[in-house]
Write a protein that holds these residues in place. Structure first.
Motif, PDB file in Angstrom:
ATOM      1  N   GLU A  48      -6.472   4.937   2.655  1.00 26.96           N
ATOM      2  CA  GLU A  48      -6.834   6.071   1.638  1.00 26.96           C
ATOM      3  C   GLU A  48      -6.877   7.258   2.275  1.00 26.96           C
ATOM      4  O   GLU A  48      -7.167   8.267   1.577  1.00 26.96           O
ATOM      5  N   ILE A  49      -7.179   7.510   3.508  1.00 26.31           N
ATOM      6  CA  ILE A  49      -7.716   8.804   4.277  1.00 26.31           C
ATOM      7  C   ILE A  49      -6.578   9.765   3.724  1.00 26.31           C
ATOM      8  O   ILE A  49      -7.028  11.002   3.434  1.00 26.31           O
ATOM      9  N   PRO A  50      -5.277   9.464   4.198  1.00 28.89           N
ATOM     10  CA  PRO A  50      -4.457  10.671   3.754  1.00 28.89           C
ATOM     11  C   PRO A  50      -4.267  11.155   2.431  1.00 28.89           C
ATOM     12  O   PRO A  50      -3.877  12.620   2.133  1.00 28.89           O
ATOM     13  N   ASN A  51      -4.734  10.363   1.214  1.00 30.56           N
ATOM     14  CA  ASN A  51      -4.911  10.601  -0.096  1.00 30.56           C
ATOM     15  C   ASN A  51      -6.170  11.358  -0.296  1.00 30.56           C
ATOM     16  O   ASN A  51      -6.477  12.270  -1.334  1.00 30.56           O
ATOM     17  N   ARG A  52      -7.117  11.349   0.541  1.00 31.20           N
ATOM     18  CA  ARG A  52      -8.350  11.889   0.145  1.00 31.20           C
ATOM     19  C   ARG A  52      -8.940  13.108   1.361  1.00 31.20           C
ATOM     20  O   ARG A  52     -10.166  13.254   1.383  1.00 31.20           O
TER      21      ARG A  52
END
Length: 102
Positions: A48-52
């Motif tokens: 989820e890191i890239p989207n957050r």
């Protein structure tokens, strides 16, 4: 390639016991964090890191945690390449003998 800054589980525990305000990010999966996280850590799964990215500031340092230190190291490289200040907890939760919250 620039080295990733690292912190040991023991060094992290001392900082927390001294009351330092740290940005801890646990990148493990839901079923892993169900067994306990370091108190104060925020759970953001690795995928989820890239989207957050809007939840991170380039002015602050973030300490990343996973089970063994491998996934958090990958996240650190990814974010460091984009200009974020990162630190990997080597050994991950396998090395953590401090308190955990569930």
């Amino acid at each position: 390639m620039e080295e990733i800054k690292e912190i040991t589980a023991e060094e992290l525990r001392v900082k927390l016991e001294n009351g330092e305000k740290l940005n801890l990010i646990d990148v493990r999966e839901d079923e892993e964090v169900a067994h306990g996280m370091i108190p104060g850590a925020k759970h953001i799964k690795m995928g989820e890191i890239p989207n957050r990215l809007d939840e991170f500031s380039k002015d602050e340092e973030y300490i990343f945690i996973c089970r063994s230190g491998n996934r958090s190291g990958t996240v650190c490289r990814y974010l460091q390449d984009m200009g974020y200040k990162v630190c990997n907890m080597v050994g991950g939760m396998l090395a953590w003998d401090g308190e955990v919250t569930k």
